[in-house]
Design a protein around this motif. Structure first.
Motif, mmCIF file in Angstrom:
data_model
loop_
_atom_site.group_PDB
_atom_site.id
_atom_site.type_symbol
_atom_site.label_atom_id
_atom_site.label_comp_id
_atom_site.label_asym_id
_atom_site.label_seq_id
_atom_site.Cartn_x
_atom_site.Cartn_y
_atom_site.Cartn_z
ATOM 1 N N PHE A 198 0.868 -1.183 0.000
ATOM 2 C CA PHE A 198 0.000 0.000 0.000
ATOM 3 C C PHE A 198 0.898 1.224 0.000
ATOM 4 N N CYS A 199 1.685 1.427 -1.035
ATOM 5 C CA CYS A 199 2.780 2.397 -0.977
ATOM 6 C C CYS A 199 2.328 3.854 -1.005
ATOM 7 N N GLY A 200 1.112 4.152 -1.511
ATOM 8 C CA GLY A 200 0.646 5.533 -1.508
ATOM 9 C C GLY A 200 1.621 6.450 -2.219
ATOM 10 N N SER A 201 2.122 7.476 -1.515
ATOM 11 C CA SER A 201 3.080 8.401 -2.118
ATOM 12 C C SER A 201 4.529 7.969 -1.884
ATOM 13 N N GLY A 202 4.723 6.768 -1.341
ATOM 14 C CA GLY A 202 6.056 6.176 -1.243
ATOM 15 C C GLY A 202 6.843 6.513 0.006
ATOM 16 N N THR A 203 6.183 7.027 1.029
ATOM 17 C CA THR A 203 6.918 7.509 2.194
ATOM 18 C C THR A 203 7.728 6.411 2.885
ATOM 19 N N ILE A 204 7.123 5.260 3.124
ATOM 20 C CA ILE A 204 7.846 4.174 3.792
ATOM 21 C C ILE A 204 9.022 3.711 2.938
ATOM 22 N N LEU A 205 8.803 3.566 1.645
ATOM 23 C CA LEU A 205 9.868 3.123 0.744
ATOM 24 C C LEU A 205 11.036 4.104 0.766
ATOM 25 N N ILE A 206 10.725 5.391 0.689
ATOM 26 C CA ILE A 206 11.772 6.419 0.620
ATOM 27 C C ILE A 206 12.512 6.541 1.944
ATOM 28 N N ALA A 255 13.689 -1.479 -2.396
ATOM 29 C CA ALA A 255 12.366 -1.215 -1.839
ATOM 30 C C ALA A 255 11.350 -1.272 -2.975
ATOM 31 N N GLN A 256 10.413 -2.185 -2.878
ATOM 32 C CA GLN A 256 9.403 -2.388 -3.921
ATOM 33 C C GLN A 256 8.028 -2.037 -3.376
ATOM 34 N N GLY A 257 7.363 -1.096 -4.023
ATOM 35 C CA GLY A 257 6.028 -0.709 -3.605
ATOM 36 C C GLY A 257 4.973 -1.085 -4.616
ATOM 37 N N TYR A 258 3.752 -1.276 -4.116
ATOM 38 C CA TYR A 258 2.608 -1.570 -4.977
ATOM 39 C C TYR A 258 1.421 -0.729 -4.519
ATOM 40 N N ALA A 275 14.035 12.640 -3.670
ATOM 41 C CA ALA A 275 14.793 12.298 -2.470
ATOM 42 C C ALA A 275 16.179 11.761 -2.799
ATOM 43 N N GLY A 276 16.436 11.500 -4.072
ATOM 44 C CA GLY A 276 17.741 10.996 -4.479
ATOM 45 C C GLY A 276 17.931 9.517 -4.241
ATOM 46 N N VAL A 277 16.829 8.763 -4.113
ATOM 47 C CA VAL A 277 16.937 7.321 -3.849
ATOM 48 C C VAL A 277 16.230 6.501 -4.929
ATOM 49 N N GLU A 278 16.088 7.082 -6.121
ATOM 50 C CA GLU A 278 15.336 6.393 -7.176
ATOM 51 C C GLU A 278 15.960 5.071 -7.591
ATOM 52 N N LYS A 279 17.268 4.915 -7.401
ATOM 53 C CA LYS A 279 17.901 3.655 -7.813
ATOM 54 C C LYS A 279 17.560 2.507 -6.863
ATOM 55 N N TYR A 280 17.050 2.851 -5.682
ATOM 56 C CA TYR A 280 16.682 1.812 -4.719
ATOM 57 C C TYR A 280 15.188 1.511 -4.696
ATOM 58 N N VAL A 281 14.374 2.436 -5.214
ATOM 59 C CA VAL A 281 12.919 2.350 -5.060
ATOM 60 C C VAL A 281 12.235 2.045 -6.391
ATOM 61 N N LYS A 282 11.403 1.033 -6.385
ATOM 62 C CA LYS A 282 10.585 0.674 -7.542
ATOM 63 C C LYS A 282 9.125 0.639 -7.102
ATOM 64 N N GLU A 296 12.212 -15.828 0.634
ATOM 65 C CA GLU A 296 13.561 -15.527 1.116
ATOM 66 C C GLU A 296 13.453 -14.471 2.195
ATOM 67 N N ARG A 297 14.583 -14.116 2.791
ATOM 68 C CA ARG A 297 14.569 -13.115 3.849
ATOM 69 C C ARG A 297 14.135 -11.771 3.277
ATOM 70 N N CYS A 298 13.019 -11.256 3.771
ATOM 71 C CA CYS A 298 12.505 -9.973 3.290
ATOM 72 C C CYS A 298 11.652 -9.335 4.375
ATOM 73 N N LEU A 299 11.348 -8.075 4.170
ATOM 74 C CA LEU A 299 10.628 -7.285 5.164
ATOM 75 C C LEU A 299 9.494 -6.529 4.494
ATOM 76 N N THR A 300 8.306 -6.616 5.085
ATOM 77 C CA THR A 300 7.152 -5.855 4.599
ATOM 78 C C THR A 300 6.741 -4.858 5.678
ATOM 79 N N ILE A 301 6.719 -3.592 5.330
ATOM 80 C CA ILE A 301 6.245 -2.534 6.226
ATOM 81 C C ILE A 301 5.154 -1.786 5.487
ATOM 82 N N THR A 302 3.995 -1.624 6.103
ATOM 83 C CA THR A 302 2.903 -1.018 5.343
ATOM 84 C C THR A 302 1.913 -0.284 6.233
ATOM 85 N N ASN A 303 1.202 0.626 5.596
ATOM 86 C CA ASN A 303 0.196 1.468 6.238
ATOM 87 C C ASN A 303 -1.102 1.316 5.440
ATOM 88 N N PRO A 304 -1.866 0.247 5.706
ATOM 89 C CA PRO A 304 -3.092 0.013 4.925
ATOM 90 C C PRO A 304 -4.168 1.036 5.254
#
Length: 373
Positions: A198-206, A255-258, A275-282, A296-304
């Motif tokens: 639930f990436c919205g405007s991408g705050t958690i990803l960024i 960081a992958q958002g949907y 923010a200068g982090v476009e190479k890390y965020v999709k 695999e080892r991964c982390l999900t953080i979200t604000n539904p």
């Protein structure tokens, strides 16, 4: 001025997170209180706190504290403080603040009394009667809590949650400082694989990308204290250079958002670039009903959606059930979900391994943490 006492207000629930960060910055005398952290340091530490703090809302100079139950006591207490150490004869000093559970509850009256007291103090020190207030601006902020008065000078200007990358946002944005706190509690590393369905405007990803790369959140913005005459310009240059040198390059973070909203996905990518982090965020358009974390080892953080501004409560509850089905329990997969719903775990289908009370604005929430396999 060897040491300055500072106050760092923060969201309720993240005081200890903010305090730990200040200790990592090099502050030694760090004390947590409800909704704020007290600390002290020299000019460089003041600048460092502004540039590097991910969790504080502001950095303010603590000019002094005293108790007051009458306007006379308020006037005398303010007048006794060393305002001339900070404010020059030409400087502007607007006054604002708040009062809770105190006998002095009228904000306009408190503002007027405080302003008058500062003027009277400066009249005596500068031997003048008129203050043009055409110079640098020193925003005076007061807090009165249970008759205890704290007088402060704001050094940040815009709140520290305003990193500069999110000029536009979706309908229910998560505050940057709260998103950063969630990321810290979830533990972000330079090789973390992070997801937000639930990436919205991408705050958690960024915020997670900034944290993984150790990019100071205030590196690209300006602060009110850069106009303060008593702080040398070189301080800000030194601290920005220090922050720049601490950036981690060539990390294996992603960081992958949907989101089901195409505009939100586009906004996420735009904000990540700012923010200068476009190479890390999709980011991509996708429904949580199709979300499957990798095996695999991964982390999900979200604000539904809460059912506060987006969807209704029943719709949010249905999403929680879907999340419980899609957020599979596996080896190395961790989930951190913020929600104000008291029965989130019931709809999600699993009891959290740990919970943390946080506030999203005025909404009391819980961060539900699932990290045990």
């Amino acid at each position: 001025m060897d040491k300055i006492n500072l106050v760092a207000p923060c969201l309720f629930g993240v005081e200890s997170v903010a305090a730990d960060e200040f200790r990592r910055m090099g502050f030694e005398d760090v004390v947590t209180e409800n909704g704020r952290v007290l600390l002290s340091g020299d000019f460089n530490m003041l600048a460092r706190a502004n540039i590097c703090s991910r969790f504080a809302e502001r950095i303010m100079i603590n000019v002094g504290e005293f108790n007051a139950v009458t306007f006379t006591e308020l006037f005398d207490g303010v007048k006794a403080l060393p305002w001339e150490d900070f404010i020059g004869r030409d400087d502007a000093f607007p006054v604002n603040g708040w009062s809770i559970n105190s006998q002095l509850f009228s904000i306009p009256d408190c503002q007027s009394i405080i302003k008058k007291a500062i003027v009277e103090r400066l009249k005596l020190k500068y031997k003048i009667n008129i203050f043009p207030e055409t110079g640098s601006e020193y925003k005076i902020r007061f807090s009165i809590m249970k008759n205890s008065v704290t007088m402060m000078i704001d050094t940040s200007g815009e709140g520290l949650h305003k990193r500069g990358y999110r000029r536009n946002s979706n309908d229910a944005p998560l505050k940057e400082t709260l998103a950063a706190s969630m990321c810290d509690l979830a533990r972000i590393y330079p090789d973390t694989k992070l997801f937000d369905p639930f990436c919205g405007s991408g705050t958690i990803l960024i915020e997670s990308a900034l944290m993984a790369a150790n990019i100071a959140p205030g590196l690209r913005r300006y602060f009110a204290a850069e106009r303060f005459d008593f702080i040398p310009d070189k301080v800000w240059r030194e601290e920005r250079t220090r922050a720049q040198d601490l950036i981690r390059h060539n990390i294996d973070f992603s960081a992958q958002g949907y989101d089901i909203d195409k505009n939100a996905v586009e906004l996420t990518l735009q904000n990540a670039k700012k923010a200068g982090v476009e190479k890390y965020v999709k980011a991509a358009v996708a429904d949580v009903r199709n979300f499957t974390p990798p095996n695999e080892r991964c982390l999900t953080i979200t604000n539904p959606p809460y059912g506060e501004r987006l969807l209704d409560v029943k719709g949010a509850e249905e999403l929680y059930t879907v999340m419980g089905e899609r957020f599979i329990k596996g080896d190395g997969q961790k989930y951190y979900v913020i929600s104000p719903h008291d029965e989130f775990e019931q709809f999600f289908g699993r009891t959290a391994d740990k919970r943390r009370k946080l506030y999203n604005g005025m909404i009391k929430c819980q961060l539900f943490m699932y990290f045990k396999n």
